[in-house]
Design an enzyme around this catalytic site. Sequence first.
Site, PDB file in Angstrom:
ATOM      1  N   ASP A 424      21.012  -5.918  40.128  1.00 26.26           N
ATOM      2  CA  ASP A 424      21.939  -6.020  41.248  1.00 26.26           C
ATOM      3  C   ASP A 424      21.388  -7.029  42.246  1.00 26.26           C
ATOM      4  O   ASP A 424      20.215  -7.405  42.175  1.00 26.26           O
ATOM      5  CB  ASP A 424      22.090  -4.638  41.893  1.00 26.26           C
ATOM      6  N   PHE A 752      37.104   2.684  53.296  1.00 24.47           N
ATOM      7  CA  PHE A 752      36.887   1.666  52.269  1.00 24.47           C
ATOM      8  C   PHE A 752      36.834   2.312  50.886  1.00 24.47           C
ATOM      9  O   PHE A 752      36.303   3.401  50.713  1.00 24.47           O
ATOM     10  CB  PHE A 752      35.566   0.934  52.533  1.00 24.47           C
ATOM     11  N   ARG A 819      26.775 -12.970  53.335  1.00 24.53           N
ATOM     12  CA  ARG A 819      27.830 -12.047  52.910  1.00 24.53           C
ATOM     13  C   ARG A 819      29.021 -12.220  53.838  1.00 24.53           C
ATOM     14  O   ARG A 819      28.876 -12.202  55.067  1.00 24.53           O
ATOM     15  CB  ARG A 819      27.329 -10.601  52.962  1.00 24.53           C
ATOM     16  N   THR A 975      37.477 -12.980  34.915  1.00 23.50           N
ATOM     17  CA  THR A 975      37.130 -13.616  33.642  1.00 23.50           C
ATOM     18  C   THR A 975      36.245 -12.700  32.804  1.00 23.50           C
ATOM     19  O   THR A 975      36.351 -12.674  31.572  1.00 23.50           O
ATOM     20  CB  THR A 975      36.416 -14.950  33.907  1.00 23.50           C
TER      21      THR A 975
END
Length: 1342
Positions: A424, A752, A819, A975
């Site tokens: 990650d 969220f 970010r 993709t």
Amino acid sequence: MEQLHWVRYRCQRLWAVNQTQSWYSAPHPVSEKYSPQRTPGKRRTVLARWGPHQEEYHSISKVYNGNAIRTTKYSPLTFIPMNLFQQFHRAANLYFLFLALLNWVPVVEAFQKEITMIPLVLVLAVIAIKDALEDYRRYVFDKRINNNTAKVYCGTQREYRDCRWKDVRVGDFVRLSCNEIIPADMLLLQSSDPRGVCYIETANLDGETNLKQRQVVSKMEEGEFVPENFHWRIQCENPNNNLCRFRGYMENASGVRVGLHNSNLLLRSCTIRNTESVVGIVVYAGHETKAMMNNSGPRYKRSLLERRLNNDVLWCVLLLLIMCLTSAIGHGIWLKQLRDPVFQVDGETSPALAGFYVFWTMIIVLQVLIPISLYVSIEIVKLGQVYFIHNDLDLYNEQMDCRIQCRALNITEDLGQVQYVFSDKTGTLTENKMVFRRCSVYGVEYPHHDNGRRLEVYSAEKEETRRCSLTPRSGSRRKSLSCRSLSCNRSSVSLNTLTAESEEEEEELSCQSLHRPSAFDSHMAKEVVPDGELVRKLNWLCSPDLSVVNSSAKGSSSQELAFITDFFLALAICNSVVVSSPSHTKNVLSQPQAPFRSLEEIKLMFQRLNLSTLPVLPSLPPPLKSSPRILASKIFTRGKMGSFTVSQASNDAESSHYTPTREDPSINGGAVLDAAEEADLHKSETPCAEEQRTVDSEDTVVYEAESPDEAALVYAAQAYSVTLRARSADSLLVQLPALGSVQVPLLHVLPFDSNRKRMSVVVRHPLTGRVVVYTKGADSVLMDLTRTPTALQSAQEVYSHIRMQTQKHLDSYAREGLRTLCIATKAMEEEEYEVWLKTQLLAESSIENREELLQRSAQALETNLTLLGATGILDRLQEEVSETIEALQRAGVKVWILTGDKQETAINIAFACKLLGPSDQLLTANCDSKESCAALVQDFLQRVTCYVDEISGTAGPGAPDTGTAGCVLVIDGLTLDWALQPELQSDFLELSKHCKAVICCRSTPLQKSQVVRLVGEKLKVMTLAVGDGANDVSMIQVANVGIGISGQEGMQAVMSSDFAISRFKHLRKLLLVHGRWCYTRLANMILYFIYKNVMYVNLLFWYQFFCGFSGSVMTNAWVLILFNLIFTSVPPLIYGVMDKDIPVDVLMAHPELYKTARSSQGYDPLKFWLNILDAFYQSLICFFVPYLAYVGSDIDMLSFGSPINTSTLLVILLHQVIESHTLTWIHGLVFLVSAGSYFVFVLLISVLCVTSSPPNVPLGVETRQMSQPSFYLLCALTTVTALLPRLLFRVLNNTGLFSGQHRPAVDSARTAQRWDLSSSANRVSVSGSCPEVEPSSGPVLS
């Protein structure tokens, strides 16, 4: 045994699961993180224990578990039978039990019946003692937990009384105070907080230290709670292990139903915080609580070495059968050819039947060929390896005061076999300590240069502090209710901090709870240096000097100020942050006096905008002629789409395309401030600054955020005087510049989720009264939800340019590795809100399909948004990440990054950590359809193949592996979905094999696990997954080796992992040093174990050629049984735990050495058979040298076996000395004790024992032999002759610093480095999509 026990455990769990669909079945399958474990039945009915339904309660509650927990396996009565039953699940134990019973058959008896029982009894006893000690520890722990006390309501005495946890039942009312631990899963019925909320800390459950808010059940907030008046019937779902979901309803006698949700449930082992008292009713108790149901039983993973060992054991079984079959045939032939024997022979038995009996006799005689003690020795060695890993100071984190934890003890050697690492990004490669770095509002970028310089200074100071800290913290570690260690035993994950504390410790913890650090509150995140330009614009609202404002207000339009104010207001309130104060135990702060300014002050604030100097559209009323309430709406909310201020410069020909920049007159009112005006504005900054200092001096707020992103944004808003002061269930207290503290009614919070990738809050504006929606989320989603106005051409140009500029800034932020988040808003009309509210209330009150309905309602609301701006948050790389990745690549390990971030952000991080070099080929795959994905993968595959062939041809034989030839594949989530489909899997894997690395962007947790499983299963490679958050759990569990990092996102990844570390850099030593050592040590120990068993068995086999294959032995039966079990069992353990073939500094400096272990050079079929051949050679020497020495003499059988046993013992021990790379005083002591124990034992047998090996008498044999000098000469000659080939081979192999298997690895590493330097100028960059974001400076081929 462990594997079969695990299978039995899972079968028992599955047997208890109702296969029919539950009444509360989800519309979609439950995520991999939570498997649907349910008890039989469709629903659970809960009634109050002391309510009006006493008879029904007693009939229902009988089937519910009590609150007592039991994690022990055995009881005093069941220990012996259950333990034996479990141990005999191991095939080796069954095999030796069969041999022991076989020896009781008279016709095949080889030894005394009692002697053959010794090895099995000894091994079973050792394991039983270990299991008993572990179970007793669990018993003591359970007893301590069950005897904890809580206040439980007693209906007979009508008061709350102390009750032990184990006596709590479903339906009991429990009252808890602040800092008390919840004894069972309860519905929250009352809270001392007037808003009906309660705050809990779930650190004992999932490791998260931030506070969670829970709400009293609807209809229960009014009035004081009286247990006797509780007449509700509770219907809820069956017990399950999903911590994030709870559904049900309460129904009273009149039929009124109230929905129950996860926010109403208090989970066992959580801690009450910041709330004086709460009352709840128990719905799940004991092993039916969610915490206990998450104890998924023993974890079992079988290592690759263990699977190879099983194959080699089968070869040993085959060798045993060949020897026994040879003896059986030989005995039959010998009997058939025997004529006039001089000794007694059973003539009634046919040669064939006698050969059959000899076959089973030889099975008993040669039983040590199958090593019964090998499996126990492997477990002991792994425990020793884990001990040294656990106590490695290089893997200790001083800042967190924690060290590495090995949670899966049976796969340590797999650390030396890793071929693919899946990592990650956020929190794993980076710090996950988010810092507000820069932002874009109204299409204008604010770089925050001063804040950037502060971060550089902070990093330098942190690095200096790290270098100065050379020793870990020592001293006592105080017990804490927060999860500060990585020690999270899976079998007691929900209970590991529920230990009984002394009164002093409890008092200390109570004091600490008031001043404990909140989650994500680092100084680096809190101390945001605001941008000067933004401060200047905001301070126009604060300055009391109207003359200064009149001269400078034209520096910004009212519309831009409205965007800026709304932007920071969204940062402050669009979150789930819990607000507290160090000086208050409550979360509700006292409101400051005079929260609103006077009407004249508000009118003066709007005069500062000086709107009369600007042409105003008809929809925008002139300033100072409308009420302050109307004017406030122009500041804090979006009005009609046509209500935009357009400057006079817009009529010029040069301004036909609107470009809002800081120097643009269209924004700055046609003028740019000069130096004098700038100086005047610095004076005007004083009012806001003084106001902020005044409020801060009154009370300092502390934020408890669920994620570091939320904390960073709230602290950024606070830096601009937009401060979230308090939060309740229905309102927010926000301090605004020039307005002071205002109460913002909170209507709804749309949290969220990973599907929407955004969160929203619905509020009613405190000044205008309008309903406003504030939304923040991923730019890939939110940009598509924003609208372009259709009212005026000028408004369309403004909004189009804002979108274009914001997107440009987002791309720039991503390339810098920041970010990104987008901020948007939406003003709703009352009619529109009422329509949506009906849908939302229906979804909230729904019991079936509640999650799906809530998601649809949120999606319906979050449309036609107005884009306010974007933020760039810095997540810094951890220390030594680039060095770790570079070392792993040199070790031949491929590193993949699986992240949910933007493609540009991931590429930038890959550059920063040196996964991607400036000259590497960058293959970007962004496709919209399956067909385009297939074509692109094929095109990439052809180009990469040609490139690899070209590089291989130009590089020559010294070039590195083509898999590291400089191709990096970057693929987005959409993709990746196409690439993971069965039709494209093979092409995708073939392409990835030719790539140096793969970066998967915008990937979901499910995609991460699918990628890891695909690579591991299809390529047949050893995979390792490393992550720090709950979204990495599935990936960690799927990989062969799962590593969790204790970071800022709780302990879910740690609790699901096999190994837990605190920093990514620790992976380097864990794999390259400890992984290689564990594998080579264990491999060499297994080979040594098989060697010594085969050698000793061969001695008995050679003797059969001289005794008519009768199954007789030339040694004492006691010596035969104990030779491998006692005398030669300890040295291999020391060998497997402490041997170091290469020093740690050499392994760290030359990662290429890791390849030797990973490529199975430490344990391969060639080495196995070479050891077998060496064992055959040494056994021939040890047998025939004494035979030739005593041939023709009248020596008896036991005297002939004495020098054979002694020389064999010396050969076996010295063989290990030759093979050992590390020799210490411990090795010497063990060797002396092993040899000494043998001599002491045989001498005692020779002196004291008369009938130990009938019909032979050992009395005086050893004493007579050891008193003769020829005995020692014969043993010395035999030992030297047997070890000479091994010694010569080792001397030739160890000439120089490195052995032959290590030197080529280092030489190839140096050649690869030289080749990289010579060929770096010839590399080009290939792109399949998005060439504009490529950081490569080389040409792009498409």
